[in-house]
Motif scaffolding. Structure first.
Motif, PDB file in Angstrom:
ATOM      1  N   SER A 186       0.851  -1.185   0.000  1.00  0.00           N
ATOM      2  CA  SER A 186       0.000   0.000   0.000  1.00  0.00           C
ATOM      3  C   SER A 186       0.889   1.239   0.000  1.00  0.00           C
ATOM      4  CB  SER A 186      -0.905  -0.001   1.237  1.00  0.00           C
ATOM      5  OG  SER A 186      -0.145   0.258   2.398  1.00  0.00           O
ATOM      6  N   PRO A 187       0.344   2.403  -0.291  1.00  0.00           N
ATOM      7  CA  PRO A 187       1.156   3.622  -0.280  1.00  0.00           C
ATOM      8  C   PRO A 187       1.747   3.934   1.098  1.00  0.00           C
ATOM      9  CG  PRO A 187      -0.891   4.012  -1.439  1.00  0.00           C
ATOM     10  CD  PRO A 187      -0.992   2.654  -0.820  1.00  0.00           C
ATOM     11  N   TYR A 188       1.148   3.404   2.162  1.00  0.00           N
ATOM     12  CA  TYR A 188       1.650   3.663   3.509  1.00  0.00           C
ATOM     13  C   TYR A 188       2.941   2.888   3.779  1.00  0.00           C
ATOM     14  CZ  TYR A 188      -2.906   5.714   4.125  1.00  0.00           C
ATOM     15  OH  TYR A 188      -4.014   6.495   3.974  1.00  0.00           O
ATOM     16  N   THR A 189       3.181   1.799   3.051  1.00  0.00           N
ATOM     17  CA  THR A 189       4.368   0.978   3.272  1.00  0.00           C
ATOM     18  C   THR A 189       5.639   1.766   3.000  1.00  0.00           C
ATOM     19  OG1 THR A 189       3.106  -0.965   2.593  1.00  0.00           O
ATOM     20  CG2 THR A 189       5.487  -1.185   2.653  1.00  0.00           C
ATOM     21  N   LEU A 190       5.675   2.502   1.918  1.00  0.00           N
ATOM     22  CA  LEU A 190       6.862   3.259   1.542  1.00  0.00           C
ATOM     23  C   LEU A 190       6.808   4.715   1.993  1.00  0.00           C
ATOM     24  CD1 LEU A 190       7.343   1.908  -2.076  1.00  0.00           C
ATOM     25  CD2 LEU A 190       8.541   1.223  -0.017  1.00  0.00           C
ATOM     26  N   GLY A 191       5.733   5.111   2.650  1.00  0.00           N
ATOM     27  CA  GLY A 191       5.626   6.485   3.113  1.00  0.00           C
ATOM     28  C   GLY A 191       5.149   7.458   2.065  1.00  0.00           C
TER      29      GLY A 191
END
Length: 160
Positions: free
Chosen positions: A143-148
């Motif tokens: 998800s976009p939250y994984t890589l910040g």
């Protein structure tokens, strides 16, 4: 082992002396796993390629249909029937009396075509970003939250 057949479950004398279990008569032979012939594998791969090609064609047709449908959506009077009549007149397939008026042409080229083009470009960009994130992390559920990416986007929006 003797070349004579042994009774089921029996072993030659001394075979069980070392604590081993009785062996099957053909245990010394290596057992090859059952594999499919090469032509069957080629046929299966060809069928899979045809299915993927069909899926790709159907997805492209659905995208084109939705894009054309989006040209007919809006608050103006330029509906799908009027779009088809104007396109047919522009191609010479219908009388020029059905051609688009100046206002319809401006709505089509100034509002609806750019909106459709930007939706296609943004969708393609988001798809490529998703594929890149999946490739970087080697995780199909990234998800976009994984890589910040999401927090960085929020930070950038707060600066703007």
């Amino acid at each position: 082992m003797n070349s004579t057949r042994l009774a089921a479950g029996s072993a030659p004398v001394g075979a069980l002396a070392q604590g081993s279990t009785p062996e099957a008569p053909n245990a010394a032979r290596s057992v090859r796993p059952a594999t499919a012939p090469a032509h069957t594998l080629r046929q299966a791969l060809a069928a899979q390629r045809r299915q993927r090609a069909l899926l790709l064609v159907l997805a492209a047709a659905a995208l084109a249909g939705i894009a054309v449908l989006s040209l007919g959506l809006g608050s103006g009077s330029l509906n799908l029937q009027r779009l088809a009549q104007g396109a047919a007149a522009a191609l010479g397939l219908a009388p020029q009396s059905l051609a688009w008026t100046e206002g319809e042409w401006l709505v089509l080229t100034g509002l609806r075509l750019p909106r459709m083009a930007m939706a296609l470009v943004c969708g393609a960009g988001l798809a490529m970003a998703g594929v890149a994130m999946q490739g970087i992390t080697r995780n199909p559920l990234v998800s976009p939250y994984t890589l910040g990416v999401s927090p960085a986007a929020a930070f950038g929006a707060s600066l703007a």
